[in-house]
Write a protein that holds these residues in place. Structure first.
Motif, PDB file in Angstrom:
ATOM      1  N   GLY A 117       0.824  -1.208   0.000  1.00 45.06           N
ATOM      2  CA  GLY A 117       0.000   0.000   0.000  1.00 45.06           C
ATOM      3  C   GLY A 117       0.857   1.257   0.000  1.00 45.06           C
ATOM      4  N   GLN A 118       1.914   1.245   0.789  1.00 43.75           N
ATOM      5  CA  GLN A 118       2.819   2.405   0.820  1.00 43.75           C
ATOM      6  C   GLN A 118       3.495   2.600  -0.530  1.00 43.75           C
ATOM      7  N   LEU A 119       3.861   1.514  -1.168  1.00 43.15           N
ATOM      8  CA  LEU A 119       4.448   1.613  -2.501  1.00 43.15           C
ATOM      9  C   LEU A 119       3.446   2.216  -3.479  1.00 43.15           C
ATOM     10  N   ALA A 120       2.207   1.760  -3.426  1.00 45.52           N
ATOM     11  CA  ALA A 120       1.176   2.276  -4.333  1.00 45.52           C
ATOM     12  C   ALA A 120       0.900   3.754  -4.071  1.00 45.52           C
ATOM     13  N   LEU A 121       0.965   4.175  -2.827  1.00 45.84           N
ATOM     14  CA  LEU A 121       0.761   5.594  -2.526  1.00 45.84           C
ATOM     15  C   LEU A 121       1.850   6.458  -3.164  1.00 45.84           C
ATOM     16  N   LYS A 122       3.044   5.919  -3.267  1.00 43.89           N
ATOM     17  CA  LYS A 122       4.162   6.658  -3.871  1.00 43.89           C
ATOM     18  C   LYS A 122       4.110   6.623  -5.402  1.00 43.89           C
ATOM     19  N   LYS A 123       3.712   5.490  -5.972  1.00 42.86           N
ATOM     20  CA  LYS A 123       3.852   5.305  -7.414  1.00 42.86           C
ATOM     21  C   LYS A 123       2.589   5.475  -8.233  1.00 42.86           C
TER      22      LYS A 123
END
Length: 189
Positions: free
Chosen positions: A58-64
């Motif tokens: 989820g944190q990765l998706a928030l960034k990308k």
């Protein structure tokens, strides 16, 4: 694993302490109870890792992500799974489970794949992974709810099952909007 409210699980904390005594008994009922306690602990262990993994992705998706729906979903994953880990921590401690300190090997592989993507390609790959993950998790929650012999734990698992179902429904809606195949959602509990 995906659940937002799991406070009833804390009542299960004593179960892990019972398992060694049950395992030493030779009666079929005692062996069944020990087996159930072990199964419940394994489910919790897997759920903890799943929560960690969902937060990480989820944190990765928030960034990308470049898609507002995907970002909203990712934020919900981070929020729900952080809350779940906090709610489960006392039980996990009582059961002697250590919290995960890194993503699973499968999640690390998924992150490598996702990191190589951007824009719409990233969004589609992320949501496809979330549909698959939540479909699998829903089946696991349903199975655990059927097999646990502990009423408080069963109630908590059923609450978690509902949240996983909501996550899968959200992921399916985003998938449909973005040309990704949704997963079937079984009827009822």
């Amino acid at each position: 694993m995906k659940i937002a409210a799991f406070p009833a699980m804390l009542a299960l904390a004593g179960i892990a302490a019972w398992a060694p005594a049950f395992a030493q008994s030779h009666t079929p009922a005692a062996r069944d109870q020990a087996s159930t306690a072990h199964q419940d602990t394994k489910f919790l262990e897997k759920a903890n890792q799943g929560n960690f993994d969902e937060i990480d992705l989820g944190q990765l998706a928030l960034k990308k992500s470049s898609n507002d729906d995907v970002k909203t979903f990712a934020q919900r994953m981070v929020h729900d799974h952080t809350m779940l880990m906090d709610n489960m921590k006392p039980f996990a401690n009582e059961a002697g489970l250590q919290p995960p300190s890194h993503p699973s090997a499968a999640t690390e592989a998924e992150k490598l794949k996702l990191n190589a993507l951007s824009g719409e390609s990233f969004d589609k790959a992320y949501i496809k992974a979330m549909v698959q993950d939540h479909s699998k998790d829903l089946a696991e929650f349903r199975q655990e709810a059927k097999t646990t012999g502990y009423p408080a734990f069963k109630s908590a698992v059923e609450q978690g099952e509902q949240v996983v179902r909501e996550h899968l429904e959200m992921a399916n809606q985003i998938a449909k909007k973005n040309g990704v195949a949704p997963a079937p959602i079984p009827a009822g509990k």
